[in-house]
Write an enzyme that holds these catalytic residues in place. Structure first.
Site, PDB file in Angstrom:
ATOM      1  N   LYS A  42      85.305  41.588 -22.712  1.00 43.37           N
ATOM      2  CA  LYS A  42      85.156  42.670 -21.525  1.00 43.37           C
ATOM      3  C   LYS A  42      85.145  44.287 -22.121  1.00 43.37           C
ATOM      4  CE  LYS A  42      90.405  43.779 -22.357  1.00 43.37           C
ATOM      5  NZ  LYS A  42      91.284  43.493 -21.871  1.00 43.37           N
ATOM      6  N   TYR A 263      80.084  76.322 -33.581  1.00 43.91           N
ATOM      7  CA  TYR A 263      81.302  77.111 -32.644  1.00 43.91           C
ATOM      8  C   TYR A 263      82.455  77.645 -32.958  1.00 43.91           C
ATOM      9  CZ  TYR A 263      77.631  75.426 -29.201  1.00 43.91           C
ATOM     10  OH  TYR A 263      76.460  74.774 -28.452  1.00 43.91           O
TER      11      TYR A 263
HETATM   12  C1  LIG Z   1      91.949  43.433 -22.918  1.00 47.18           C
HETATM   13  C2  LIG Z   1      93.391  41.493 -22.224  1.00 47.18           C
HETATM   14  C3  LIG Z   1      93.418  40.988 -23.512  1.00 47.18           C
HETATM   15  C4  LIG Z   1      92.685  41.058 -24.552  1.00 47.18           C
HETATM   16  O1  LIG Z   1      94.108  42.111 -25.616  1.00 47.18           O
HETATM   17  P1  LIG Z   1      93.646  42.078 -26.752  1.00 47.18           P
HETATM   18  O2  LIG Z   1      94.813  43.207 -27.764  1.00 47.18           O
HETATM   19  O3  LIG Z   1      92.376  43.531 -27.071  1.00 47.18           O
HETATM   20  O4  LIG Z   1      93.609  40.681 -28.089  1.00 47.18           O
HETATM   21  C5  LIG Z   1      94.488  39.765 -23.326  1.00 47.18           C
HETATM   22  N1  LIG Z   1      94.541  39.407 -22.235  1.00 47.18           N
HETATM   23  C6  LIG Z   1      94.478  40.494 -20.862  1.00 47.18           C
HETATM   24  C7  LIG Z   1      95.070  40.750 -19.591  1.00 47.18           C
HETATM   25  C8  LIG Z   1      93.921  41.607 -21.313  1.00 47.18           C
HETATM   26  O5  LIG Z   1      93.315  42.913 -20.484  1.00 47.18           O
END
Ligand SMILES: *Cc1c(COP(=O)(O)O)cnc(C)c1O
Length: 374
Positions: A42, A263
């Site tokens: 993702k 800045y």
């Molecule tokens: C993002 C996510 C994962 C992966 O989690 P990590 O800690 O990055 O391995 C697994 N399951 C769900 C439902 C997630 O949202």
């Protein structure tokens, strides 16, 4: 190493992703579990490029891919990846692309199931349970009705219920009591599904932290995202960071003691020194809060970023090093040459590593794609 965006980076930041690191991280996870591994790609593979990360993870032995939306799933199919893909955060108005692109869907409500049924037959679905986060997944009060609907839909040939999924809120700390409660809730959901006549073969609960620390949570499949790119949220396993970010020096100047920089004049040169200007800033994802404190590697030495971080530039105090324009500065990397790591940047900015890589990765990749198309 592959230079993801080689041609585009003469005057811009450059991001390289190391597929061997990703494959090695998958192997580390596999050494801790007998379950299958889903590579969660993702957010553009946590900023590393979803297709590249997916390929490297499959090379390392992952057998599933996971995303939060069909918009992320379809490019994986278009890139020719044939591994099973699960998407778990679809709006209720799920589109027909899931069917066409052979994407499994997590289902968290009867309303969502009804929309899926309206779009076609034979979709593979995973019963999505909220096991203690009050975030995504069906709340416990809805499980019974959802299981009953899934059973009816399966009997009628509309869907195949192949999985049950939950998620743990506190797995980063293996000793947290919420982990046991989350597992217990998940098992109750699995038992309920069975009582309704559902026979999902893939029960999955663990993400990276639990995959590395809690075998009782592994069941049939573990979903690993952060771990792929070298982040262990539990801080217990040494994984290999996959991302390196460099940028060229665009200008160098010598300044007298007392010269104010940037800045608000938050920093003044304590002695005569040399300042290097580097064209990176908060607009492309560097956390402004990492300064003061933040450093980069130049000529083999860590040097402080001084003054405020600007939108698209930083000033580095290189002391008496004879730095010249065009030299490459390493913003972060795996740390082999002494360069800062993503973990260093997260500490400087008071955030987690995930935020550093996702914030930096996608903007740099996007910018470089645009430059490359000129
Ligand atoms: C993002 C996510 C994962 C992966 O989690 P990590 O800690 O990055 O391995 C697994 N399951 C769900 C439902 C997630 O949202």
């Amino acid at each position: 190493m592959i230079d993801v965006l080689e041609t585009a980076v003469r005057h811009a930041a450059s991001l390289t992703v190391d597929p061997a690191a990703i494959a090695a991280n998958i192997r580390t996870v596999r050494s801790r579990t007998r379950a299958q591994v889903m590579a969660v790609v993702k957010a553009d593979g946590f900023g590393h490029g979803a297709v590249d990360v997916a390929r490297a993870a499959l090379d390392g032995g992952a057998t599933w891919l996971g995303v939060t939306s069909l918009a992320e799933a379809v490019p994986l199919r278009e890139a020719g990846l044939r591994a099973p893909v699960l998407s778990w955060l679809n709006p209720v108005e799920v589109d027909a692309a899931a069917v066409r692109h052979d994407v499994d869907l997590a289902v968290a409500s009867v309303a969502h199931l009804d929309r899926i049924i309206a779009h076609g037959a034979g979709v593979r679905v995973h019963l999505h349970l909220d096991t203690g986060m009050a975030r995504d997944g069906a709340p416990p009060a809805d499980w019974d009705a959802l299981c009953a609907s899934l059973r009816r839909a399966e009997t009628a040939g509309h869907v195949r219920v192949v999985g049950v999924m939950g998620h743990l809120a506190c797995a980063d700390d293996p000793a947290d009591a919420a982990n046991h409660a989350g597992r217990a809730a998940f098992l109750r959901g699995c038992a309920l599904a069975k009582r309704h006549g559902l026979r999902p073969s893939l029960r999955h609960l663990a993400a990276t932290a639990a995959a590395l620390t809690d075998p009782a949570s592994h069941f049939d499949l573990v979903r690993v995202g952060a771990g792929l790119v070298g982040i262990d949220p539990s801080g217990r396993t040494s994984l290999r960071p996959a991302m390196t970010l460099t940028a060229p020096v665009v200008a160098v100047r010598e300044v007298a003691a007392g010269t104010p920089v940037g800045y608000d004049h938050t920093w003044r040169a304590p002695r005569p020194t040399t300042l290097a200007l580097v064209p990176i800033g908060y607009a492309d994802g560097r956390p402004r809060a990492a300064v003061p404190g933040g450093q980069v590697l130049i000529r083999g030495e860590r040097r402080p970023i001084v003054g405020r971080m600007s939108m698209d530039q930083i000033v580095v105090d290189v002391g008496d090093a004879a730095v010249v324009p065009g030299e490459v500065v390493t913003v972060f990397g795996p740390g082999d040459a002494g360069e800062p790591t993503v973990a260093d940047w997260a500490r400087w900015a008071g955030t987690i590593e995930h935020e550093i890589v996702t914030a930096v990765g996608s903007p740099v990749r996007r910018m470089a794609r645009e430059l490359a198309s000129w």
